[in-house]
Write a protein that holds these residues in place. Structure first.
Motif, PDB file in Angstrom:
ATOM      1  N   CYS A 142       0.839  -1.194   0.000  1.00 54.20           N
ATOM      2  CA  CYS A 142       0.000   0.000   0.000  1.00 54.20           C
ATOM      3  C   CYS A 142       0.876   1.248   0.000  1.00 54.20           C
ATOM      4  O   CYS A 142       2.021   1.220   0.445  1.00 54.20           O
ATOM      5  CB  CYS A 142      -0.858  -0.035   1.263  1.00 54.20           C
ATOM      6  N   SER A 161       0.582   3.467   2.064  1.00 52.71           N
ATOM      7  CA  SER A 161       0.903   3.679   3.483  1.00 52.71           C
ATOM      8  C   SER A 161       2.159   2.917   3.888  1.00 52.71           C
ATOM      9  O   SER A 161       2.877   3.339   4.796  1.00 52.71           O
ATOM     10  CB  SER A 161      -0.266   3.232   4.366  1.00 52.71           C
ATOM     11  N   ASP A 162       2.442   1.788   3.228  1.00 50.88           N
ATOM     12  CA  ASP A 162       3.683   1.060   3.516  1.00 50.88           C
ATOM     13  C   ASP A 162       4.902   1.897   3.117  1.00 50.88           C
ATOM     14  O   ASP A 162       5.975   1.778   3.714  1.00 50.88           O
ATOM     15  CB  ASP A 162       3.725  -0.271   2.752  1.00 50.88           C
ATOM     16  N   HIS A 202       5.292   5.011   3.547  1.00 46.91           N
ATOM     17  CA  HIS A 202       5.642   5.940   4.638  1.00 46.91           C
ATOM     18  C   HIS A 202       6.593   5.277   5.621  1.00 46.91           C
ATOM     19  O   HIS A 202       7.375   5.948   6.302  1.00 46.91           O
ATOM     20  CB  HIS A 202       4.391   6.397   5.391  1.00 46.91           C
ATOM     21  N   MET A 216       7.567   7.515   9.077  1.00 48.16           N
ATOM     22  CA  MET A 216       6.911   7.277  10.360  1.00 48.16           C
ATOM     23  C   MET A 216       7.969   7.057  11.442  1.00 48.16           C
ATOM     24  O   MET A 216       8.849   6.216  11.279  1.00 48.16           O
ATOM     25  CB  MET A 216       5.990   6.066  10.284  1.00 48.16           C
ATOM     26  N   SER A 232     -12.123   3.360  12.442  1.00 50.27           N
ATOM     27  CA  SER A 232     -10.718   3.801  12.387  1.00 50.27           C
ATOM     28  C   SER A 232     -10.339   4.667  13.586  1.00 50.27           C
ATOM     29  O   SER A 232      -9.171   5.016  13.754  1.00 50.27           O
ATOM     30  CB  SER A 232     -10.445   4.566  11.085  1.00 50.27           C
ATOM     31  N   TYR A 291       1.884  -1.433  11.360  1.00 43.72           N
ATOM     32  CA  TYR A 291       2.283  -0.031  11.385  1.00 43.72           C
ATOM     33  C   TYR A 291       3.071   0.283  12.641  1.00 43.72           C
ATOM     34  O   TYR A 291       2.803   1.258  13.321  1.00 43.72           O
ATOM     35  CB  TYR A 291       1.043   0.860  11.250  1.00 43.72           C
TER      36      TYR A 291
END
Ligand SMILES: [Zn+2]
Ligand SMILES: [Zn+2]
Length: 160
Positions: A38, A40-41, A43, A49, A102, A128
């Motif tokens: 994704c 988000s991965d 980041h 992160m 969420s 995460y």
């Protein structure tokens, strides 16, 4: 089991890590059959992160087959094929009662650190960093907390 582990900026490796086990009556263990990478991965991959630690397992967009369920999980059984959403939700807190999964107040293991990193803490998030969850998905097996709330069963016969 084998899993994709983070070791630093632009450094991910396949490692051998302990198999996940049922730890709570509401857990399930899922054998991952398909997973995605994704945005988000990225980041995490690019070091954006701040809460990652060496060896953290990545991944949060999987499909798989249930292999074991805790004693309180009655909606799933071994052999069911499921999609497991990114955000982990308890199903009964203030936010979950409104369908705002969420923002779940119960599923985040380290809300203080998440708040410090992002201003507010979201729900527990798979893959995460241990700041948001200790279950991950780009691995052979996944422990799903609150498995009675969010996993979606795939209709029979539908291919992945
Ligand atoms: Zn994603
Ligand atoms: Zn909740």
């Amino acid at each position: 089991m084998k899993a994709l582990c983070w070791y630093g900026m632009n450094d991910v490796r396949i490692d051998t890590v302990p198999d996940p086990k049922i730890r709570d009556p509401r857990d399930a263990v899922v054998k991952i059959t398909a997973t995605a990478i994704c945005g988000s991965d990225l980041h995490l991959y690019d070091g954006f992160m701040p809460t990652m630690e060496k060896g953290d397992v990545l991944g949060h967009e999987p499909m798989g087959e249930v292999v074991e369920v805790g004693s309180a999980v009655t909606n799933l059984k071994p052999g069911d094929r499921v999609v497991v959403p990114f955000a982990i939700a308890c199903g009964s807190c203030y936010f979950c009662a409104k369908g705002l999964f969420s923002l779940c107040d119960t599923s985040k293991p380290n809300a203080g650190a998440a708040r410090k990193a992002m201003g507010q803490s979201p729900a527990g998030l798979f893959g995460y960093s241990t700041c948001w969850a200790d279950s991950r998905r780009q691995a052979e097996y996944l422990r799903v907390p609150f498995a009675d709330v969010r996993p979606l069963k795939n209709p029979a016969g539908m291919p992945e």
